[in-house]
Structures are given as structure tokens and as C-alpha cells.
Motif scaffolding. Structure first.
Motif, PDB file in Angstrom:
ATOM      1  N   ASP A   1       0.780  -1.234   0.134  1.00 25.85           N
ATOM      2  CA  ASP A   1       0.254   0.058  -0.072  1.00 25.85           C
ATOM      3  C   ASP A   1       0.764   1.569   0.070  1.00 25.85           C
ATOM      4  OD1 ASP A   1      -2.420  -1.257   0.131  1.00 25.85           O
ATOM      5  OD2 ASP A   1      -2.093  -1.865   2.052  1.00 25.85           O
ATOM      6  N   SER A   2       0.734   2.110  -0.800  1.00 26.28           N
ATOM      7  CA  SER A   2       1.356   3.312  -0.890  1.00 26.28           C
ATOM      8  C   SER A   2       0.808   4.343  -1.951  1.00 26.28           C
ATOM      9  CB  SER A   2       2.672   2.945  -1.657  1.00 26.28           C
ATOM     10  OG  SER A   2       3.742   4.084  -1.974  1.00 26.28           O
ATOM     11  N   SER A   3       1.081   5.568  -1.630  1.00 25.98           N
ATOM     12  CA  SER A   3       0.833   6.745  -2.237  1.00 25.98           C
ATOM     13  C   SER A   3       2.027   7.553  -2.864  1.00 25.98           C
ATOM     14  CB  SER A   3       0.184   7.874  -1.231  1.00 25.98           C
ATOM     15  OG  SER A   3       0.869   8.183  -0.367  1.00 25.98           O
ATOM     16  N   ALA A   4       3.099   6.816  -2.981  1.00 26.90           N
ATOM     17  CA  ALA A   4       4.294   7.320  -3.485  1.00 26.90           C
ATOM     18  C   ALA A   4       4.382   7.450  -4.892  1.00 26.90           C
ATOM     19  CB  ALA A   4       5.582   6.563  -3.027  1.00 26.90           C
ATOM     20  N   ALA A   5       4.074   8.502  -5.548  1.00 26.99           N
ATOM     21  CA  ALA A   5       3.838   8.651  -7.156  1.00 26.99           C
ATOM     22  C   ALA A   5       5.028   8.948  -7.790  1.00 26.99           C
ATOM     23  CB  ALA A   5       2.608   9.456  -7.377  1.00 26.99           C
ATOM     24  N   ASP A   6       6.214   9.302  -7.131  1.00 31.60           N
ATOM     25  CA  ASP A   6       7.429  10.006  -7.933  1.00 31.60           C
ATOM     26  C   ASP A   6       8.619   9.550  -7.013  1.00 31.60           C
ATOM     27  OD1 ASP A   6       7.736  11.866  -5.714  1.00 31.60           O
ATOM     28  OD2 ASP A   6       6.150  13.017  -6.497  1.00 31.60           O
ATOM     29  N   PRO A   7       9.695   9.511  -7.549  1.00 33.85           N
ATOM     30  CA  PRO A   7      10.885   9.119  -6.835  1.00 33.85           C
ATOM     31  C   PRO A   7      11.436   9.690  -5.496  1.00 33.85           C
ATOM     32  CG  PRO A   7      11.515   9.539  -9.222  1.00 33.85           C
ATOM     33  CD  PRO A   7      10.261  10.131  -8.865  1.00 33.85           C
ATOM     34  N   GLU A   8      10.853  11.100  -5.387  1.00 31.34           N
ATOM     35  CA  GLU A   8      11.277  11.943  -4.030  1.00 31.34           C
ATOM     36  C   GLU A   8      10.169  11.109  -2.993  1.00 31.34           C
ATOM     37  OE1 GLU A   8      10.814  13.236  -7.153  1.00 31.34           O
ATOM     38  OE2 GLU A   8      12.972  13.866  -7.140  1.00 31.34           O
ATOM     39  N   ALA A   9       8.849  10.787  -3.374  1.00 37.05           N
ATOM     40  CA  ALA A   9       8.099  10.389  -2.294  1.00 37.05           C
ATOM     41  C   ALA A   9       8.404   8.952  -1.977  1.00 37.05           C
ATOM     42  CB  ALA A   9       6.634  10.316  -2.872  1.00 37.05           C
ATOM     43  N   VAL A  10       8.911   7.947  -2.966  1.00 36.23           N
ATOM     44  CA  VAL A  10       9.553   6.702  -2.630  1.00 36.23           C
ATOM     45  C   VAL A  10      10.728   6.753  -2.047  1.00 36.23           C
ATOM     46  CG1 VAL A  10      10.545   4.715  -3.860  1.00 36.23           C
ATOM     47  CG2 VAL A  10       8.525   5.828  -5.130  1.00 36.23           C
ATOM     48  N   ILE A  11      11.425   7.815  -2.050  1.00 35.47           N
ATOM     49  CA  ILE A  11      12.582   7.697  -1.202  1.00 35.47           C
ATOM     50  C   ILE A  11      12.205   8.015   0.143  1.00 35.47           C
ATOM     51  CG2 ILE A  11      14.712   9.413  -0.582  1.00 35.47           C
ATOM     52  CD1 ILE A  11      15.154   9.668  -3.636  1.00 35.47           C
ATOM     53  N   GLU A  12      11.365   8.990   0.585  1.00 34.60           N
ATOM     54  CA  GLU A  12      10.963   9.049   1.777  1.00 34.60           C
ATOM     55  C   GLU A  12      10.144   8.065   2.517  1.00 34.60           C
ATOM     56  OE1 GLU A  12       7.310  12.233   3.863  1.00 34.60           O
ATOM     57  OE2 GLU A  12       8.346  12.817   1.758  1.00 34.60           O
ATOM     58  N   GLU A  13       9.526   7.235   1.453  1.00 35.00           N
ATOM     59  CA  GLU A  13       8.964   6.118   2.183  1.00 35.00           C
ATOM     60  C   GLU A  13       9.875   4.878   2.501  1.00 35.00           C
ATOM     61  OE1 GLU A  13       5.094   4.335   0.079  1.00 35.00           O
ATOM     62  OE2 GLU A  13       6.754   2.908  -0.667  1.00 35.00           O
ATOM     63  N   ILE A  14      10.951   5.038   1.636  1.00 40.01           N
ATOM     64  CA  ILE A  14      11.920   3.673   1.956  1.00 40.01           C
ATOM     65  C   ILE A  14      12.670   4.246   3.174  1.00 40.01           C
ATOM     66  CG2 ILE A  14      14.110   2.804   1.114  1.00 40.01           C
ATOM     67  CD1 ILE A  14      12.797   2.917  -1.713  1.00 40.01           C
ATOM     68  N   ALA A  15      12.892   5.345   3.316  1.00 38.39           N
ATOM     69  CA  ALA A  15      13.773   5.880   4.269  1.00 38.39           C
ATOM     70  C   ALA A  15      12.967   5.591   5.996  1.00 38.39           C
ATOM     71  CB  ALA A  15      13.913   7.366   4.339  1.00 38.39           C
ATOM     72  N   ALA A  16      11.783   5.400   5.953  1.00 41.55           N
ATOM     73  CA  ALA A  16      11.042   4.983   6.881  1.00 41.55           C
ATOM     74  C   ALA A  16      10.806   3.536   7.298  1.00 41.55           C
ATOM     75  CB  ALA A  16       9.631   5.887   6.982  1.00 41.55           C
ATOM     76  N   SER A  17      11.025   2.887   6.224  1.00 38.45           N
ATOM     77  CA  SER A  17      10.935   1.482   6.390  1.00 38.45           C
ATOM     78  C   SER A  17      11.960   0.807   7.116  1.00 38.45           C
ATOM     79  CB  SER A  17      10.646   0.934   4.981  1.00 38.45           C
ATOM     80  OG  SER A  17      10.575  -0.640   5.012  1.00 38.45           O
ATOM     81  N   ARG A  18      11.480  -0.372   7.843  1.00 35.89           N
ATOM     82  CA  ARG A  18      12.443  -1.152   8.401  1.00 35.89           C
ATOM     83  C   ARG A  18      12.432  -2.572   7.927  1.00 35.89           C
ATOM     84  NH1 ARG A  18      13.423   3.021   9.496  1.00 35.89           N
ATOM     85  NH2 ARG A  18      13.824   3.929  11.356  1.00 35.89           N
ATOM     86  N   LEU A  19      11.951  -2.713   6.516  1.00 29.59           N
ATOM     87  CA  LEU A  19      11.992  -3.993   5.912  1.00 29.59           C
ATOM     88  C   LEU A  19      12.739  -3.945   4.715  1.00 29.59           C
ATOM     89  CD1 LEU A  19       8.573  -5.666   6.540  1.00 29.59           C
ATOM     90  CD2 LEU A  19      10.727  -6.461   7.581  1.00 29.59           C
TER      91      LEU A  19
END
Length: 303
Positions: free
Chosen positions: A259-277
Motif C-alpha cells: 500500500d503506497s501513495s508514492a507517485a514519484d522518486p522523491e516520495a518513494v525515497i521518503e517511504e523507503i527511508a522510514a521502512s524497516r524491512l
């Protein structure tokens, strides 16, 4: 004075320099290298680095894709457009062809990722490739964490930890006997975050399924899977339309969306930075088959 934004920039430049050095080392040391290209983000970045390493000359390697027959259409379309854009030669090793010829047997669960080893090794042997570039990274999974940049493989593609060489001062030993080959991992020291920061910095196109989109999915083993001819969904697995994206791209039968709302590279980077998996730990069912699933496949000749 060094600013905070200089640090990731210098870090990416160092990673890029290391990868370019590895590509040039292989070009000078081996006769028939090939790049494994799935159309996933890691192989895309790897190809970008190869293009950069030899520009303005063309890349002196062909591409090899192991096609499970259950790949995402968006990824196959991206693969073909990329090959045409850069005038590259593509070899396709087909899992379906080996199933049809009865060299492989379909798994009861419909998952074909574990079946890629045989067509991969067969293609390497048929085309006499002596160096095979892969996009594996040490942060993905514990079996990959212990890999060298130059990974010596026997005539069957098998990996033996006792035969791997030390790699001090970025000196790589590619010596191998007839019939053997070396798997080469230019992205070994990269992380998922590094890959996406590099994609963002260079404006690299990736398949659309890496970004948030509305998709019909169903839940199995706590993963959102895409329905298809491979065998899903089953009774009791209702379809839902959700906004999802893919962190990694593999066989549709074992690659889950998140589940994600990341629609561009910058949003994906922000999402990954917060992930622990890691992306494989979160979205790849084939790695969950056993504690040593990836280690076993590596010994048999995979990745």
C-alpha cells in the motif's frame, strides 16, 4: 563547509565510480560478458552505469533476461523499449519453453521464480558467457550479504564459499577454469535507498508499477498479489482495488505490492527511508519458503 546535501551526493558519486570501475575491469579481463536484465530497478541502474562506463562507445555486452512467463506486462514493455532505444542485443531464456519440453516441471503453487536456475545456467553454457553481471545487493538478503563482487561459479553455476577469493583494495580476480564463469555484482555496496536516490538524481525511467497506482489485487500470506493465469486468486481470496506500488519486480505469483501513495522518486525515497524491512523481506514470497531458501538457490546456480 560541507552541507548535508553534499553527503549523499558524494556517496552516490563514490558508488557510481566503483561500479564503473567494475564494468571496465570485466571488459578488460573477460571475453564474453553478459548483463542480466529483468527490467527491475537494480538492473536498470546497472545498465545505466554500463552505458556511462563506455560512453560514447556502445556497451560491449549483450543482455540476458530469464523470462518466467509470469512477468508483469509493464516490465516486459519497458524491457523491449530499452533494448530498442539503446540498440542492444537481448537473449531470452524461457522457463515456459523448458516446461513445454519437459526439462522442468511446473510447481503446484504456480510460482516460477525457483525455476529460473535451469534456463539461466543453460543460457550461460549455450552462449559461453564467462562473466555474468547481476544486480544483487548485499542489503537485500542474508545470502547476498556474504557474496563477493566477483563470485566464482562452477560449470553447473553452483557457488562454493570455500572457492571465493579475497577482494582487497578493489582488486578482483577473475581467473576461472574452462566451463566455469564469474557472477559480477557492481551494486554490491548499494542499498535500496541508494538506488532510488540515484534514479531521482539522474531522472532514470523505471516501469510504472514502481509508483503508486490503482490495481486489482488479492491477499495471500499477508501480501497483495496480482491475479493471473499462474493460479490466483483461489476460493476465499476476494479481489480488491487498492492504491499500491511494487518495491521489487519478479514473478507475478510471488511478488507482492505494498500500500503506497508514492507517485514519484522523491516520495518513494521518503517511504523507503522510514521502512524497516528490505524490499525482498517485505514483498517476495519465494524468499519465505524456508530460512535458507535463497542460500539453497545460490548454491544451485541462481543469481
Amino acid at each position: 563547509m560541507t552541507t548535508g546535501t553534499d553527503i549523499p551526493l558524494r556517496h552516490l558519486e563514490a558508488l557510481e565510480s566503483e561500479a564503473v570501475h567494475i564494468f571496465r575491469e570485466v571488459a578488460g579481463e573477460f571475453e564474453r560478458p553478459v548483463i542480466l536484465f529483468s527490467g527491475g530497478k537494480d538492473s536498470i541502474v546497472m545498465l545505466h552505469l554500463a552505458l556511462k562506463a563506455f560512453a560514447p562507445a556502445p556497451v560491449p555486452f549483450s543482455l540476458l533476461h530469464v523470462d518466467t512467463g509470469h512477468n508483469f506486462p509493464e516490465v516486459l514493455d519497458y524491457r523491449d523499449r530499452t533494448v530498442a532505444r539503446h540498440g542492444l542485443r537481448l537473449h531470452v531464456a524461457s522457463v515456459q519453453e523448458l516446461i513445454d519440453s519437459r526439462k522442468l516441471r511446473e510447481r503446484p503453487d504456480g510460482t516460477r521464480n525457483p525455476l529460473q536456475t535451469v534456463p539461466l545456467v543453460e543460457a550461460i553454457r549455450t552462449h559461453r558467457f564467462d562473466a555474468v553481471f547481476g544486480g544483487g545487493r548485499r542489503d537485500e538478503e542474508k545470502a547476498r550479504a556474504k557474496e563477493r563482487v566477483f563470485s566464482l561459479r562452477d560449470e553447473f553455476g553452483g557457488w562454493d564459499p570455500r572457492r571465493q577469493r579475497p577482494e582487497l583494495w578493489q582488486l578482483y580476480n577473475g581467473r576461472h577454469a574452462a566451463g566455469e564463469h564469474v557472477r559480477v555484482f557492481p551494486l554490491s555496496n548499494w542499498t535500496e535507498l541508494d538506488v532510488w536516490q540515484y534514479i531521482a538524481r539522474h531522472g532514470i525511467e523505471v516501469p510504472s508499477i514502481y509508483y503508486a497506482h490503482r490495481r486489482e489485487v488479492f491477499l495471500r500470506d499477508n501480501m497483495w498479489l496480482t491475479p493471473g493465469d499462474w493460479g490466483g486468486p483461489k476460493d476465499g481470496e476476494p479481489l480488491e482495488i487498492r492504491t499500491v506500488r511494487y518495491r521489487t519486480v519478479g514473478d507475478m505469483s510471488c511478488t507482492g505490492a505494498v500500500d503506497s501513495s508514492a507517485a514519484d522518486p522523491e516520495a518513494v525515497i521518503e517511504e523507503i527511508a522510514a521502512s524497516r524491512l528490505t524490499e525482498r523481506g517485505a514483498t517476495r514470497a519465494d524468499d519465505r519458503m524456508s530460512e535458507a531458501a535463497m542460500e539453497d538457490r545460490k548454491r544451485e546456480g541462481y543469481f
